[in-house]
Design an enzyme around this catalytic site. Structure first.
Site, mmCIF file in Angstrom:
data_model
loop_
_atom_site.group_PDB
_atom_site.id
_atom_site.type_symbol
_atom_site.label_atom_id
_atom_site.label_comp_id
_atom_site.label_asym_id
_atom_site.label_seq_id
_atom_site.Cartn_x
_atom_site.Cartn_y
_atom_site.Cartn_z
ATOM 1 C CB THR A 175 1.477 5.614 3.698
ATOM 2 O OG1 THR A 175 0.568 6.523 3.092
ATOM 3 C CG2 THR A 175 2.276 6.330 4.761
ATOM 4 C CB CYS A 176 2.834 0.391 3.935
ATOM 5 S SG CYS A 176 1.305 0.572 4.866
ATOM 6 C CB SER A 177 5.172 0.806 -0.661
ATOM 7 O OG SER A 177 4.436 -0.366 -0.509
ATOM 8 C CB THR A 229 -0.950 0.006 1.221
ATOM 9 O OG1 THR A 229 -0.166 -0.058 2.397
ATOM 10 C CG2 THR A 229 -1.917 -1.164 1.161
#
Ligand code: BEZ
Length: 243
Positions: free
Chosen positions: A49-51, A47
């Site tokens: 922001t996670c990445s 996803t």
């Protein structure tokens, strides 16, 4: 209501992981016993922001965490092991231990399992981070319970600042370069000699003058920046290191 669990033990859970072509079960005991562990937990592999931010910054700061007494960094997500393994490869996250909490048992035990039904995600982890010593939670940073997916406190820098506010973070180095340019190669070799990791930004003929002029006020490659400061050419970099 998400609760702070500082002072409590992490839940006892078995994670089902895939190593090569084999299944390997890993217990929370193996992950936490006798160790100082940083955990960050997020809503989903791949996803945005996670990445782009959450995982990469923990991966980048991993050597600094290690130098400050952290034995391992775990990334927890309610995803299966195949997804987590592919995400780790895609992110080149060799410094992070991926923890596939596919059934959400660990996340539920932490009281952090939340509905993401509106996105078609089912139940996922709220974003949080924690410092765990020998299985006991010393510190938690839980994102505020606001609509959407706030990302304000569970980041790597906040955790590192908690562990040691004076920790020396890695230098941020960029080399704006030109393919085949010997001075650019010399600048990069100087950085490598000093053990400084850098991002190389090769600029083609069409844009080089404009980009270099805009960012450095100079027209020739290379132009080296360290921590937001223009150092300049290979010769200027050599002088900088001598000083
Ligand atoms: C994100 O990391 O940006 C994200 C996470 C969960 C749902 C949507 C986006």
């Amino acid at each position: 209501m998400l609760q702070n669990r500082e002072g409590q033990r992490v839940p006892n859970v078995i994670f089902h992981t895939r190593v090569g072509n084999d299944w390997k079960d890993i217990s929370t005991g193996e992950l936490f016993k006798g160790k100082t562990v940083v955990v960050f937990s997020l809503p989903g592999a791949f996803t945005p922001t996670c990445s782009s931010t959450h995982l990469p910054r923990y991966n980048e700061l991993a050597p600094t965490f290690a130098a400050n007494g952290v034995d391992s960094i775990l990334c927890v997500s309610v995803n299966d092991t195949f997804v987590m393994n592919e995400w780790a490869k895609d992110q080149e996250a060799q410094n992070i231990t991926m923890v596939p909490d596919g059934n959400g048992d660990f996340t539920e035990g932490m009281g952090m399992l939340v509905d993401k039904l509106d996105l078609g995600f089912g139940r996922r982890s709220w974003r949080y981070s924690m410092l765990v010593k020998d299985g006991v939670i010393e510190k938690m940073f839980i994102e505020p319970q606001e609509p959407g997916d706030p990302f304000k406190v569970s980041d790597a820098d906040t955790m590192l600042d908690y562990i040691n506010k004076d920790a020396k973070k890695p230098d941020q180095v960029v080399v704006f370069s030109k393919v085949g340019c010997p001075h650019c190669a010399r600048a990069k070799a100087l950085l490598e000699d000093k053990g400084l990791a850098y991002v190389d930004v090769p600029l083609d003929n069409k844009i080089r003058g404009k980009v270099l002029g805009a960012v450095s006020g100079k027209m020739t490659a290379p132009q080296v920046f360290i921590n937001g400061q223009l150092i300049g050419s290979a010769d200027e970099l050599e002088t900088y290191f001598k000083a």
